[in-house]
Enzyme design. Structure first.
Site, PDB file in Angstrom:
ATOM      1  N   HIS A  89       0.839  -1.208   0.000  1.00 25.12           N
ATOM      2  CA  HIS A  89       0.000   0.000   0.000  1.00 25.12           C
ATOM      3  C   HIS A  89       0.867   1.249   0.000  1.00 25.12           C
ATOM      4  CE1 HIS A  89       0.570   0.914   4.367  1.00 25.12           C
ATOM      5  NE2 HIS A  89       0.701  -0.385   4.478  1.00 25.12           N
ATOM      6  N   ASP A  91      -0.332   4.435   0.887  1.00 23.67           N
ATOM      7  CA  ASP A  91      -0.667   5.471   1.871  1.00 23.67           C
ATOM      8  C   ASP A  91       0.217   5.304   3.100  1.00 23.67           C
ATOM      9  OD1 ASP A  91      -2.079   3.027   2.605  1.00 23.67           O
ATOM     10  OD2 ASP A  91      -3.126   4.214   4.124  1.00 23.67           O
ATOM     11  N   GLU A 186      -4.656   1.525   3.205  1.00 28.01           N
ATOM     12  CA  GLU A 186      -4.520   0.351   4.074  1.00 28.01           C
ATOM     13  C   GLU A 186      -4.496   0.769   5.533  1.00 28.01           C
ATOM     14  OE1 GLU A 186      -2.507  -2.735   6.505  1.00 28.01           O
ATOM     15  OE2 GLU A 186      -1.906  -0.649   6.169  1.00 28.01           O
ATOM     16  N   HIS A 391       4.982   4.094  12.000  1.00 32.55           N
ATOM     17  CA  HIS A 391       3.971   5.110  12.321  1.00 32.55           C
ATOM     18  C   HIS A 391       4.472   6.242  13.202  1.00 32.55           C
ATOM     19  CE1 HIS A 391       0.462   2.053  11.506  1.00 32.55           C
ATOM     20  NE2 HIS A 391       1.376   2.077  10.549  1.00 32.55           N
TER      21      HIS A 391
END
Ligand SMILES: [Zn+2]
Length: 419
Positions: A89, A91, A186, A391
């Site tokens: 993914h 994103d 995702e 993240h």
């Protein structure tokens, strides 16, 4: 079998490709109802779409939702091998800033603190992140402390694209048809939603979306959400004697009926749980939101029955209709989709070993897009992409980890045989 000669040129290609992707802002947004959820995701989607065409992949397409599909054709004489797919993914997580990412390259890492930002003093330190010690001598790619890196999952895209380019440049490596799919969103749980499994045309696929080198995951939770509503009776406190039923107090009673040692904070590995996510209560109504998780489908069913039985028990004590429960299925353990198809896992495990990587087979304590895809008819385990500390600003990836992932992809492509 030809061994894979991944020389310096290829390493630099991989590194530059990843850095190019990392710099393109592509954060997703859970509040949006569009697909892709944010307009900026089109920038990276269009970039990758053009790149795949330039590299000479076949049937490159992008649909109105930003899903990209492309193929490396088979170079076998009798092409009756199954089509295998690779997915990641583009994103990045909305949990942390993903704009103006400024990747930094640290060659031959010395095992010491990395001051990522001289102005702020932001430091990536092995005293805080012990696994950094495993990367001494490697080339690390980090943030500058002001954003996440987005190795989740632009590392996966860089690896898949580089493996495809490598296979096209090395016709002596024999393989069947390879399908490639890149998705938006995702990170907000919608990567699989609009994936066109039929158009993709693969018999099975692998998401390149794990973390540490060696990870291979084909088990995740079975998941359901449960809402317990408790009804009270609101009366003016001055006139409440013998009449008022305070649902907020009853909620406290109900909460105690579930095992206190079966929560996310008290379980690990294959232990399931009940997780109280939210309590909203006043006198007349209380609403308890739970999630229920278990890898084992029988234990999962037993958990749903247990919480339902507790509601019945509660009603016996406080009066019929005091509490009600609604349970909604969320996702299932993809392991059940591999029954009779364990060659999908075996091929990946062997591909890791052939690249001198020790497989780390783990059960995911969550769900994945691959789990959703597995139930949409595309069995889809997850393989490492190499990034660490996802993240957030401490995210990093080693070039050598990405290189290993490229080799795993190539090894799988070589190994896929009809079963
Ligand atoms: Zn990811």
């Amino acid at each position: 079998m030809t061994s894979i000669d991944f020389n310096l040129d290829w390493k630099l290609k991989l590194q530059n490709r990843f850095i190019t992707y990392a710099k393109i802002y592509s954060t997703s947004d859970p509040e949006s109802e569009f697909t892709p959820s944010t307009p900026q995701q089109w920038d990276i989607a269009n970039y990758i779409f053009e790149e795949l065409k330039t590299l000479g992949l076949s049937d490159v397409s992008i649909d109105e939702n930003g899903y990209i599909y492309a193929y490396v054709p088979s170079n076998l004489e009798n092409d009756d091998e199954p089509v295998v797919g690779f997915i990641s993914h583009y994103d990045t997580s909305p949990d942390f800033n993903g704009k103006d990412v400024k990747p930094q390259i640290w060659d031959d890492y010395d095992g010491k603190d990395l001051v990522l930002n001289k102005e702020t003093g932001f430091t990536l330190s092995p005293s805080k992140f012990e696994t950094l010690k495993d990367y001494i001598g490697k080339t690390l790619i980090t943030t500058d402390g002001t954003s996440l890196l987005g190795a989740d999952d632009k590392a996966g895209i860089a690896e898949i694209v580089t493996a495809a380019e490598f296979l096209l440049a090395h016709p002596e490596i024999k393989h069947g048809k390879i399908a490639i799919g890149f998705t938006p969103d995702e990170e907000i749980g919608r990567g699989a939603h609009k994936f066109d499994v039929e158009k993709f045309g693969a018999e099975w696929a692998y998401t390149m979306d794990g973390s540490e080198v060696g990870e291979l995951e084909y088990e995740n939770f079975n998941a359901a959400g449960a809402v317990v509503k408790i009804h009270g009776l609101s009366v003016h406190p001055g006139y409440a004697y013998g009449k008022m039923v305070n649902s907020a107090l009853l909620a406290a009673d109900f909460i105690k009926m579930l095992p206190e040692n079966e929560t996310p904070g008290t379980t690990r590995e294959f232990e399931g749980f009940y997780h109280l996510m939210e309590v909203k209560a006043d006198i007349s109504e209380a609403k308890l939101q739970y999630i229920i998780r278990d890898h084992d489908s029988e234990k999962f069913e037993a958990r749903k029955k247990f919480i339902t039985d507790q509601v019945a028990e509660f009603n016996k004590k406080f009066g019929e209709g005091t509490a009600e429960i609604e349970i909604k299925e969320q996702y299932r353990n993809m392991k059940q989709q591999f029954e009779g198809k364990m060659h999908i896992i075996d091929i990946a495990e062997q591909a890791l070993k052939d690249a001198n990587i020790e497989p780390k087979i783990k059960a995911i304590r969550g769900g994945t897009d691959g789990a959703q895809l597995s139930y949409m008819g595309l069995p889809c385990p997850n393989i490492f992409a190499g990034g660490m500390n996802f993240h957030g600003p401490y995210e990093y990836v080693a070039l050598e980890s990405m290189e290993k992932a490229v080799k795993v992809i190539i090894n799988i492509a070589k190994a896929v045989k009809k079963k």
